[in-house]
Design a protein around this motif. Structure first.
Motif, PDB file in Angstrom:
ATOM      1  N   ARG A  95       0.835  -1.201   0.000  1.00 34.30           N
ATOM      2  CA  ARG A  95       0.000   0.000   0.000  1.00 34.30           C
ATOM      3  C   ARG A  95       0.870   1.251   0.000  1.00 34.30           C
ATOM      4  O   ARG A  95       0.589   2.220  -0.720  1.00 34.30           O
ATOM      5  N   LEU A  96       1.920   1.239   0.798  1.00 42.43           N
ATOM      6  CA  LEU A  96       2.823   2.394   0.840  1.00 42.43           C
ATOM      7  C   LEU A  96       3.494   2.606  -0.509  1.00 42.43           C
ATOM      8  O   LEU A  96       3.639   3.750  -0.975  1.00 42.43           O
ATOM      9  N   LEU A  97       3.899   1.522  -1.162  1.00 40.15           N
ATOM     10  CA  LEU A  97       4.567   1.651  -2.462  1.00 40.15           C
ATOM     11  C   LEU A  97       3.599   2.127  -3.538  1.00 40.15           C
ATOM     12  O   LEU A  97       3.989   2.863  -4.459  1.00 40.15           O
ATOM     13  N   ALA A  98       2.337   1.730  -3.442  1.00 35.64           N
ATOM     14  CA  ALA A  98       1.334   2.228  -4.381  1.00 35.64           C
ATOM     15  C   ALA A  98       1.101   3.722  -4.189  1.00 35.64           C
ATOM     16  O   ALA A  98       1.050   4.492  -5.156  1.00 35.64           O
ATOM     17  N   ILE A  99       0.967   4.145  -2.935  1.00 33.65           N
ATOM     18  CA  ILE A  99       0.813   5.574  -2.648  1.00 33.65           C
ATOM     19  C   ILE A  99       2.000   6.341  -3.196  1.00 33.65           C
ATOM     20  O   ILE A  99       1.859   7.435  -3.759  1.00 33.65           O
ATOM     21  N   GLY A 100       3.204   5.761  -3.047  1.00 32.95           N
ATOM     22  CA  GLY A 100       4.413   6.418  -3.554  1.00 32.95           C
ATOM     23  C   GLY A 100       4.390   6.638  -5.051  1.00 32.95           C
ATOM     24  O   GLY A 100       4.996   7.591  -5.554  1.00 32.95           O
ATOM     25  N   LEU A 101       3.695   5.783  -5.800  1.00 30.28           N
ATOM     26  CA  LEU A 101       3.568   5.942  -7.251  1.00 30.28           C
ATOM     27  C   LEU A 101       2.322   6.733  -7.630  1.00 30.28           C
ATOM     28  O   LEU A 101       1.998   6.857  -8.818  1.00 30.28           O
ATOM     29  N   GLU A 102       1.623   7.269  -6.607  1.00 28.01           N
ATOM     30  CA  GLU A 102       0.381   8.026  -6.815  1.00 28.01           C
ATOM     31  C   GLU A 102      -0.649   7.163  -7.536  1.00 28.01           C
ATOM     32  O   GLU A 102      -1.304   7.589  -8.487  1.00 28.01           O
ATOM     33  N   LEU A 103      -0.785   5.936  -7.051  1.00 29.17           N
ATOM     34  CA  LEU A 103      -1.790   4.987  -7.500  1.00 29.17           C
ATOM     35  C   LEU A 103      -2.773   4.736  -6.369  1.00 29.17           C
ATOM     36  O   LEU A 103      -2.456   5.004  -5.203  1.00 29.17           O
ATOM     37  N   PRO A 104      -3.974   4.202  -6.662  1.00 28.85           N
ATOM     38  CA  PRO A 104      -4.847   3.776  -5.565  1.00 28.85           C
ATOM     39  C   PRO A 104      -4.095   2.807  -4.661  1.00 28.85           C
ATOM     40  O   PRO A 104      -3.367   1.938  -5.146  1.00 28.85           O
ATOM     41  N   GLU A 105      -4.253   2.927  -3.355  1.00 28.94           N
ATOM     42  CA  GLU A 105      -3.395   2.172  -2.443  1.00 28.94           C
ATOM     43  C   GLU A 105      -3.622   0.663  -2.495  1.00 28.94           C
ATOM     44  O   GLU A 105      -2.792  -0.109  -2.039  1.00 28.94           O
ATOM     45  N   ASN A 106      -4.724   0.221  -3.098  1.00 30.32           N
ATOM     46  CA  ASN A 106      -4.969  -1.218  -3.223  1.00 30.32           C
ATOM     47  C   ASN A 106      -4.403  -1.801  -4.525  1.00 30.32           C
ATOM     48  O   ASN A 106      -4.614  -2.990  -4.812  1.00 30.32           O
ATOM     49  N   THR A 107      -3.694  -1.006  -5.307  1.00 28.74           N
ATOM     50  CA  THR A 107      -3.224  -1.459  -6.621  1.00 28.74           C
ATOM     51  C   THR A 107      -2.386  -2.726  -6.512  1.00 28.74           C
ATOM     52  O   THR A 107      -2.647  -3.724  -7.189  1.00 28.74           O
ATOM     53  N   PHE A 108      -1.368  -2.694  -5.671  1.00 30.09           N
ATOM     54  CA  PHE A 108      -0.470  -3.844  -5.568  1.00 30.09           C
ATOM     55  C   PHE A 108      -1.087  -4.987  -4.761  1.00 30.09           C
ATOM     56  O   PHE A 108      -0.864  -6.158  -5.074  1.00 30.09           O
ATOM     57  N   THR A 109      -1.862  -4.666  -3.736  1.00 31.58           N
ATOM     58  CA  THR A 109      -2.470  -5.743  -2.957  1.00 31.58           C
ATOM     59  C   THR A 109      -3.443  -6.557  -3.808  1.00 31.58           C
ATOM     60  O   THR A 109      -3.519  -7.780  -3.680  1.00 31.58           O
ATOM     61  N   ASP A 110      -4.171  -5.888  -4.699  1.00 27.85           N
ATOM     62  CA  ASP A 110      -5.094  -6.602  -5.579  1.00 27.85           C
ATOM     63  C   ASP A 110      -4.347  -7.522  -6.550  1.00 27.85           C
ATOM     64  O   ASP A 110      -4.918  -8.509  -7.027  1.00 27.85           O
ATOM     65  N   MET A 111      -3.102  -7.208  -6.816  1.00 29.06           N
ATOM     66  CA  MET A 111      -2.297  -8.027  -7.732  1.00 29.06           C
ATOM     67  C   MET A 111      -1.680  -9.228  -7.030  1.00 29.06           C
ATOM     68  O   MET A 111      -1.078 -10.084  -7.675  1.00 29.06           O
ATOM     69  N   HIS A 112      -1.816  -9.288  -5.696  1.00 25.44           N
ATOM     70  CA  HIS A 112      -1.245 -10.376  -4.892  1.00 25.44           C
ATOM     71  C   HIS A 112      -2.346 -11.075  -4.098  1.00 25.44           C
ATOM     72  O   HIS A 112      -2.329 -11.087  -2.868  1.00 25.44           O
ATOM     73  N   PRO A 113      -3.309 -11.682  -4.775  1.00 24.77           N
ATOM     74  CA  PRO A 113      -4.437 -12.290  -4.057  1.00 24.77           C
ATOM     75  C   PRO A 113      -4.002 -13.523  -3.271  1.00 24.77           C
ATOM     76  O   PRO A 113      -3.014 -14.180  -3.599  1.00 24.77           O
TER      77      PRO A 113
END
Length: 362
Positions: free
Chosen positions: A163-181
């Motif tokens: 979530r922190l890394l997604a925020i760092g890229l100015e993406l929705p914070e669930n971007t990466f978590t949704d990719m790691h189900p």
């Protein structure tokens, strides 16, 4: 309600912390306890973003697990090496080349290091869902604890980091978590890893390198800090710097998949393992690592909806559509067992996997 009685396990006694003068890498520290407020979350996201952009490594502290809980897992981590005989280990040996997966044992003398010297590294790998495979008899009583530890690492620690890394890229914070189900499409796995001491002749022939410099191929790697000083990161100037032990901390490093998803903004860190300092000589180095993949069917393509990538541009991308599954199996099946080609770069060898030049650093 009576307390649950846990199965007994011998204590793992780690090496004392080195007292030698070491050139330490200066890594950022992410404090997950500070992410509970909007201000703290924004602050930690900036620290995580800059660390992954500049170094590809950072520590994580205050992750919610007590030191006693982590120490207990280190105790359990010695079981597959010290309480399982060779015949049983062979029954659970991973067929790495055929499957492209490490699940089960990787026994020593499998990888070539250099000058005819093979590794003295042993590890036992468990799938994200430990019920996916059968395990050695001595390890079976501890599987419920291992499963809870994996689930917590995946969903409570790594998801928060993502979530922190997604925020760092100015993406929705669930971007990466949704990719790691947490489902059958995800092949993240957990490893107990043991480095055994080597002979003086082997140290000479390999110049003290226990594992060649490389970048991990998954999205993120989470290594539980342990006191034997052997892990090094390569900095921008080409210098190798040691990672310092911090009690009850995780060392997180960026892998190739995250580098490709971020178009090169987050950097997959080059790291290696070397001979420990003299005051830790002869100690075995026991490690616990969680390797996180995104879902198998997802493509390793830059997330162009990121405002950061739109501003900064793309510096690294793959040609063609390569899935996480193809990248995972290609990298795992060939690591340490192929004939590498010499590069024009000093001290660098390479191989071609899925059309990609994968470098290894001596």
């Amino acid at each position: 309600m009576p307390a649950t009685t846990l199965p007994q396990v011998p204590r793992w006694v780690p090496a004392p912390v080195t007292q030698e003068d070491i050139e330490w890498a200066e890594l950022a520290v992410i404090d997950l306890s500070k992410t509970r407020t909007p201000e703290g979350r924004a602050e930690q996201a900036i620290i995580a973003r800059d660390a992954m952009h500049n170094q590809g490594f950072f520590y994580v502290i205050n992750h919610g697990l007590k030191k006693s809980q982590v120490d207990r897992l280190f105790d359990i981590g010695a079981v597959p090496f010290d309480q399982v005989d060779k015949d049983e280990k062979l029954r659970y040996e991973a067929n790495i080349k055929a499957t492209g997966e490490y699940l089960g044992y990787k026994l020593p003398q499998y990888w070539h290091i250099s000058n005819g010297v093979k590794d003295r590294i042993e590890h036992y790998n468990l799938p994200r869902d430990v019920s996916r495979q059968e395990h050695p008899t001595a390890l079976r009583p501890f599987l419920p604890e291992i499963q809870k530890f994996i689930e917590y690492t995946h969903s409570e620690i790594m998801y928060e980091v993502e979530r922190l890394l997604a925020i760092g890229l100015e993406l929705p914070e669930n971007t990466f978590t949704d990719m790691h189900p947490w489902d059958e499409t995800n092949h993240s796995f957990f490893r107990f890893m043991l480095y055994n001491p080597r002979t003086d002749d082997e140290e000479t022939k390999t110049e003290g390198v226990w594992m060649k410099g490389h970048a991990d191929h998954m999205t993120l790697t989470a290594l539980w800090s342990q006191p034997v000083t052997a892990l090094q990161i390569k900095d921008d100037e080409g210098n190798w710097r040691c990672i310092k032990h911090i009690d009850n901390a995780l060392v997180i490093n960026c892998g190739d998949t995250t580098e490709y998803l971020s178009g090169g903004y987050y950097k997959s860190a080059i790291h290696r393992v070397i001979k420990p300092p003299a005051d830790q000589s002869g100690y075995r180095r026991l490690g616990m690592i969680y390797f996180q993949y995104m879902a198998d069917q997802l493509l390793l393509k830059p997330l162009m909806e990121s405002l950061v990538l739109q501003r900064e541009g793309i510096t690294k991308a793959l040609d063609g559509d390569i899935t996480q599954e193809a990248w995972r199996k290609g990298r795992v099946s060939r690591y340490g067992v192929t004939n590498l080609q010499k590069s024009t770069e000093d001290g660098v060898e390479y191989e071609i996997i899925n059309g990609v030049k994968v470098k290894h650093y001596n």
